[in-house]
Design a protein around this motif. Structure first.
Motif, PDB file in Angstrom:
ATOM      1  N   GLU A 120       0.810  -1.230   0.000  1.00  0.00           N
ATOM      2  CA  GLU A 120       0.000   0.000   0.000  1.00  0.00           C
ATOM      3  C   GLU A 120       0.841   1.276   0.000  1.00  0.00           C
ATOM      4  N   ARG A 123       2.387   1.722  -3.414  1.00  0.00           N
ATOM      5  CA  ARG A 123       1.408   2.217  -4.398  1.00  0.00           C
ATOM      6  C   ARG A 123       1.255   3.730  -4.283  1.00  0.00           C
ATOM      7  N   ARG A 124       1.178   4.233  -3.056  1.00  0.00           N
ATOM      8  CA  ARG A 124       1.068   5.683  -2.864  1.00  0.00           C
ATOM      9  C   ARG A 124       2.323   6.393  -3.369  1.00  0.00           C
ATOM     10  N   ASP A 127       2.180   6.551  -7.137  1.00  0.00           N
ATOM     11  CA  ASP A 127       1.252   7.608  -7.555  1.00  0.00           C
ATOM     12  C   ASP A 127       1.929   8.982  -7.447  1.00  0.00           C
ATOM     13  N   HIS A 128       2.660   9.173  -6.371  1.00  0.00           N
ATOM     14  CA  HIS A 128       3.340  10.450  -6.122  1.00  0.00           C
ATOM     15  C   HIS A 128       4.409  10.750  -7.187  1.00  0.00           C
TER      16      HIS A 128
END
Length: 132
Positions: A120, A123-124, A127-128
């Motif tokens: 998790e 994944r963040r 995205d960043h």
């Protein structure tokens, strides 16, 4: 005297098993990036030789997971978006990179709870890193 809560706190790096399992994860990720046709978008933003990228990712992940801060010791503050801004990172690149990371994670980390604890935040982070 140490705070008992800090003494019993275990990092993701420790839960993973330290350097050798992290090295297996990062090595497998870059093997997948080099060989999977569906990873082409991620592969194309890397230099022809992936060895340096793999090493830097290993160093970054070591500190990011709570282990030795190898990247900071060797290269300074990560400033990831700034370092990656020279490459076009859109949804296709992010998705291809995540495919490689998540497949490597699934192949090299047996504990499903540990995989999810790592997955998790990665994944963040992915995205960043998008800049287009």
């Amino acid at each position: 005297m140490a705070d008992p809560a800090e003494v019993t706190k275990v990092s993701l790096y420790q839960m993973l098993g330290g350097e050798a399992p992290l090295r297996r994860l990062t090595r497998r990720m870059y093997e997948l990036m080099a060989t999977l046709p569906e990873a082409k978008a991620a592969r194309d933003v890397h230099p022809p030789d992936l060895a340096n990228s793999e090493q830097k990712f290993f160093e970054f992940m070591s500190g990011w997971l709570g282990g030795p801060a190898l990247f900071v010791e060797r290269h300074g503050a990560p400033m990831l978006r700034r370092r990656h801004f020279v490459a076009k990172i859109g949804m296709a690149e992010r998705d291809a990179w995540l495919l490689c990371f998540e497949r490597a994670l699934d192949e090299t980390v047996a504990n499903p709870q540990l995989r999810e604890a790592i997955r998790e935040p990665v994944r963040r982070l992915a995205d960043h890193m998008q800049n287009t």
